[in-house]
Design a protein around this motif. Sequence first.
Motif, PDB file in Angstrom:
ATOM      1  N   SER A 133      -1.588   3.485   1.818  1.00  0.00           N
ATOM      2  CA  SER A 133      -0.546   4.333   2.382  1.00  0.00           C
ATOM      3  C   SER A 133       0.771   3.568   2.327  1.00  0.00           C
ATOM      4  O   SER A 133       0.788   2.339   2.137  1.00  0.00           O
ATOM      5  CB  SER A 133      -0.873   4.674   3.836  1.00  0.00           C
ATOM      6  N   PHE A 134       1.865   4.265   2.510  1.00  0.00           N
ATOM      7  CA  PHE A 134       3.171   3.618   2.521  1.00  0.00           C
ATOM      8  C   PHE A 134       3.207   2.509   3.583  1.00  0.00           C
ATOM      9  O   PHE A 134       3.698   1.411   3.326  1.00  0.00           O
ATOM     10  CB  PHE A 134       4.284   4.643   2.784  1.00  0.00           C
ATOM     11  N   GLU A 135       2.667   2.794   4.762  1.00  0.00           N
ATOM     12  CA  GLU A 135       2.662   1.820   5.852  1.00  0.00           C
ATOM     13  C   GLU A 135       1.861   0.575   5.480  1.00  0.00           C
ATOM     14  O   GLU A 135       2.253  -0.545   5.787  1.00  0.00           O
ATOM     15  CB  GLU A 135       2.098   2.444   7.142  1.00  0.00           C
ATOM     16  N   GLU A 136       0.721   0.770   4.810  1.00  0.00           N
ATOM     17  CA  GLU A 136      -0.097  -0.371   4.379  1.00  0.00           C
ATOM     18  C   GLU A 136       0.639  -1.208   3.326  1.00  0.00           C
ATOM     19  O   GLU A 136       0.545  -2.434   3.326  1.00  0.00           O
ATOM     20  CB  GLU A 136      -1.425   0.107   3.799  1.00  0.00           C
ATOM     21  N   VAL A 152       3.908  -1.579   3.051  1.00  0.00           N
ATOM     22  CA  VAL A 152       4.940  -2.340   3.768  1.00  0.00           C
ATOM     23  C   VAL A 152       4.295  -3.505   4.502  1.00  0.00           C
ATOM     24  O   VAL A 152       4.801  -4.639   4.467  1.00  0.00           O
ATOM     25  CB  VAL A 152       5.720  -1.424   4.743  1.00  0.00           C
ATOM     26  N   GLU A 153       3.166  -3.264   5.134  1.00  0.00           N
ATOM     27  CA  GLU A 153       2.440  -4.319   5.847  1.00  0.00           C
ATOM     28  C   GLU A 153       2.023  -5.437   4.880  1.00  0.00           C
ATOM     29  O   GLU A 153       2.162  -6.623   5.185  1.00  0.00           O
ATOM     30  CB  GLU A 153       1.206  -3.697   6.509  1.00  0.00           C
TER      31      GLU A 153
END
Length: 144
Positions: free
Chosen positions: A104-107, A109-110
């Motif tokens: 996912s986008f959040e993953e 970035v993480e």
Amino acid sequence: MSASQLTKEYKISSFTLRSWRDKYELYGMDGLEESHSWKEYSNELRLSAIQDYLSGKYSKLEICRKFKVSRGALEVWIKNYNNHKETRQTHRRKSLMINSRKLSFEEKVEAVHLCIKNGHDYSAVMEKYQISYQQIYSWTKKYE
């Protein structure tokens, strides 16, 4: 066309355009072909390039031309030198052919934040997120 017009017309970053220009100036048309391999440089060549940079006698582009290296590679060597890290390549690409999973986008970035936080340890992020070297390297460079 101006550089600004080219970046807008082709929807590329100014960094990408400069990179392409530098590769063309260094290697001609061959420099613009997509590379599927990682170029290895000797520790002596790396140190010589860093010393030329530190001398202040040459621009980065002149050093890149002299040693036939990319601006990105030179900048990493200089950064590592300034951070008292070894100049030799410390993380080899392990498994380039792993099947990357979708993040996912959040993953993403993480993963990028973890990579930067840990001194660009691409291998550790590759293993943790089960992604390829190319993916984390690309995301990190785009983020930076």
